[in-house]
Design an enzyme around this catalytic site. Structure first.
Site, mmCIF file in Angstrom:
data_model
loop_
_atom_site.group_PDB
_atom_site.id
_atom_site.type_symbol
_atom_site.label_atom_id
_atom_site.label_comp_id
_atom_site.label_asym_id
_atom_site.label_seq_id
_atom_site.Cartn_x
_atom_site.Cartn_y
_atom_site.Cartn_z
ATOM 1 N N GLU A 177 0.847 -1.196 0.000
ATOM 2 C CA GLU A 177 0.000 0.000 0.000
ATOM 3 C C GLU A 177 0.883 1.247 0.000
ATOM 4 O O GLU A 177 1.835 1.315 0.772
ATOM 5 C CB GLU A 177 -0.919 -0.016 1.232
ATOM 6 C CG GLU A 177 -1.894 -1.187 1.214
ATOM 7 C CD GLU A 177 -2.792 -1.232 2.444
ATOM 8 O OE1 GLU A 177 -2.691 -0.323 3.302
ATOM 9 O OE2 GLU A 177 -3.592 -2.174 2.555
ATOM 10 N N HIS B 90 -7.796 1.353 1.760
ATOM 11 C CA HIS B 90 -7.643 1.056 3.184
ATOM 12 C C HIS B 90 -8.366 2.100 4.039
ATOM 13 O O HIS B 90 -7.794 2.704 4.947
ATOM 14 C CB HIS B 90 -6.169 0.977 3.579
ATOM 15 C CG HIS B 90 -5.947 0.181 4.837
ATOM 16 N ND1 HIS B 90 -4.775 -0.481 5.110
ATOM 17 C CD2 HIS B 90 -6.756 -0.051 5.909
ATOM 18 C CE1 HIS B 90 -4.854 -1.086 6.288
ATOM 19 N NE2 HIS B 90 -6.054 -0.829 6.795
#
Length: 315
Positions: free
Chosen positions: A263, A282
């Protein structure tokens, strides 16, 4: 006392909450956000409010540099950036904010599953490109969520809330977890049995050595054809390569993913181009409601320790 606040917060909402809770005490933040600066600041800290970005992890090396520390308070549930065992060995409790964002994450999981089940990500892309898939959507696996069986992998706060929401849609629901839960009417199944009966699989377990890679090629192969995979845990719990292959092969009906191996998600990730994937950065637990709860719980624990009381929610 000195409170070291590591979490990045562009709106400074957490900073205001901690300052109010620790009135009369000093609250500081790193300026360069480097591990070198973190290690310079730790010796003078009495309380650390942790980082959720992963930029400033609190590992075993940091645990040797904080002789006065009374608490590490993580503003969130996940403590994977903190070596809890190392800090416990030096007598520093680590606390989190359990349940603060459970309702938000569960809501995202079920709503995202419904969106994928009704082929909304694909239809939205078709419309943005100039199409009008009013008829063709019926040939794209479009089904009511209530027509599906929901399986929940992990039955903590998030899993339980997911179960209630799925039942409200009319789904039959089952779960698997390390231990059965005698206080619920939801049916327990061993993992393999759960997979074979799950038209929607929600993954909601913490990332540990045991759960890393828990859902791989074999497990994905046990799911029914056209199944939907929802991940609100951590990216590495699911084998991302195996998931991508199953989606490309048409083995799965789709996926709703809030978390990824890396990420931010790489610009060249094949998951970005799959029209049966609903991708989210997220933020399943990042609603304004959840953020307020996290700030309140973090501030409350800081206030307790500043006042000489033992902390709540230690992990």
């Amino acid at each position: 006392m000195r409170i070291l606040l590591l979490a990045p917060d562009d709106e400074d909402g957490l900073l205001r909450a901690v300052r109010a809770a620790a009135a009369g005490h000093e609250v500081i933040r790193p300026t360069t956000r480097t591990r070198a600066e973190l290690r310079e600041l730790l010796p003078g800290a009495d309380i650390v409010v942790g980082d959720w970005s992963g930029e400033l992890p609190l590992g075993a090396a940091e645990a040797t540099r904080a002789p006065h520390l009374r608490l590490i308070q993580q503003p969130g549930v996940g403590t994977n950036w903190i070596d809890v065992d190392a800090w416990n060995r030096v007598g520093v409790p680590v606390a989190n904010t359990p349940g603060a964002n459970a309702a938000s994450v569960a809501e995202w999981a079920v709503v995202a599953a419904a969106a994928v089940s009704r082929s909304m990500p694909w239809a939205g892309a078709e419309i943005r490109s100039g199409g009008w898939p009013q008829r063709s959507i019926l040939d794209h696996g479009c089904r009511d969520l209530g027509d599906r069986r929901a399986g929940i992998l992990g039955f903590g706060d998030i899993g339980r809330r997911c179960a209630a929401l799925f039942e409200a849609f009319g789904c039959t629901v089952a779960y698997t977890a390390r231990h059965t839960r005698p206080d619920t009417a939801i049916r327990y199944l061993p993992l393999d049995d759960l997979l074979t009966e799950s038209d929607v699989l929600v993954v909601a377990v913490p990332l540990t050595a045991r759960t890393r890679g828990l859902v791989g090629e074999r497990e994905l192969g046990l799911l029914p054809p056209d199944a939907i995979v929802v991940n609100v845990a951590r990216g590495p719990v699911i084998d991302e390569t195996a998931l991508t292959a199953a989606l490309r092969a048409g083995r799965l009906g789709g996926a709703a993913l809030d978390v990824f191996d890396t990420e931010p998600l790489g610009v060249d990730s094949p998951l970005r181009s799959l029209d049966r994937v609903l991708a989210s950065p997220h933020v399943a637990g990042g609603s304004a409601t959840a953020r307020r709860r996290i700030y309140e719980m973090t501030a409350a624990n800081v206030a307790r320790v500043c006042g000489g009381a033992t902390p709540w929610w230690t992990v």
